[in-house]
Scaffold this motif. Structure first.
Motif: not given
Length: 333
Positions: A160-168
């Motif tokens: 989930x954190x990696x996906x947040x990085x992708x959104x950022x």
């Protein structure tokens, strides 16, 4: 096609070279994305959802090639754009959130380096300013203690954190168009909800138009304004999300909706769309859905004639079905 569309895809056709010859993965695909709206693209695996996005952005693998159509972004045809100009556009005016962040992030570079790179590639700013922007972006997508986490690597982050990085990274340059390809795949339900909330907040903050590619109808109901339903490389129905869910006008859409699990389903067996999607190398004649269609009932036009994508009774919706009006009669009964 809408004159004010941020993106207008018109007649997009894509083929892949295979040992059995050329296979048409997309066939005359058309849809619009208007300013500020979210368009959901839904269908089974292999229906062409992701291929459409990759075709528009010039990211097809070597075996694939676009053989027809246009993709007008702010009046410019992305399909005719020189490769260098298209590369500058990607990540700036148009950004994509890929399905698997673990394979999209470089495992040997820190998170901070990768987020800052998304800024440096498109903006002439000092590295210190790009790093500050990276902290701001990570904080905006809910990553706590962002200054410290900049120096960590992707394997130190959860899915989930990696996906947040992708959104950022995708919103780093405040794009006009954001494409999210199955953004919650392989995440548990709680993390899915968190990531979707972050994505919605990012979309609202930047004002970006959004294409949301998914097989999750519940996700569409929550986030989409309009829906594009794809089957066997073709668009089979389009419309506003409320109309699609309330009165589907294509039997494939109706089958997808009927197969949704619900909170009150209990132990009953969920209905399923019968059969399997056809091979793109040898699609059936006529309507490609007719071998699986309960509405067809062996009727000759379904087996012989390929239906056009036509307007539905002045509703602003379209359907690729010879007998879509019969679905409206069934709903009325």
């Amino acid at each position: 096609m809408s004159a004010d569309a941020v993106l207008s895809v018109q007649g997009l056709t894509t083929e892949f070279r295979t040992p059995r010859g050329a296979v048409r993965a997309l066939d005359d695909v058309s849809f619009d994305v208007r300013p500020g709206e979210t368009v959901g693209v839904v269908g089974e695996s292999g229906s062409g959802k992701s291929t459409a996005a990759l075709s528009v952005l010039g990211l097809l693998p070597p075996a694939g090639r676009v053989t027809g159509g246009r993709a007008l972004f702010d009046g410019r045809d992305l399909l005719a754009m020189p490769a260098e100009e298209l590369r500058k556009l990607r990540g700036d005016d148009v950004s994509m959130i890929f399905q698997d962040p673990l394979t999209s992030l470089n495992p040997v570079l820190t998170i901070g380096a990768q987020v800052a790179e998304a800024v440096l590639v498109h903006r002439e700013v000092p590295e210190s300013a790009a790093r500050e922007r990276a902290v701001e972006l990570l904080t905006s997508v809910g990553i706590e203690d962002a200054p410290r986490r900049l120096d960590q690597y992707p394997h130190e982050f959860s899915g989930g954190m990696r996906q947040r990085v992708m959104i950022a990274m995708a919103i780093a340059n405040e794009p006009k168009l954001l494409i999210a390809d199955e953004p919650t795949t392989a995440l548990d339900v709680t993390v899915q909800a968190q990531v979707l909330r972050v994505l919605a907040e990012a979309r609202d903050r930047t004002g970006a138009s959004t294409i949301l590619i998914t097989h999750d109808l519940g996700l569409l109901a929550e986030m989409a304004d309009r829906v594009v339903v794809m089957y066997c490389g073709r668009v089979v129905e389009t419309g506003d999300v409320f109309g699609i869910f309330r009165e589907p006008r294509h039997p494939y859409t109706r089958g997808l909706l009927a197969s949704r699990p619900g909170a009150t389903a209990g132990a009953r067996r969920l209905p399923a769309v019968p059969g399997q999607p056809p091979s793109l190398a040898a699609p059936p004649s006529g309507c490609t859905f007719h071998p699986r269609c309960e509405l067809s009932r062996g009727r000759e036009p379904c087996r012989r004639d390929e239906p056009d994508l036509l307007p539905v009774d002045g509703t602003g919706r379209t359907s690729r079905c010879h007998y879509h009006h019969e679905l409206a009669h069934e709903e009325a009964r």
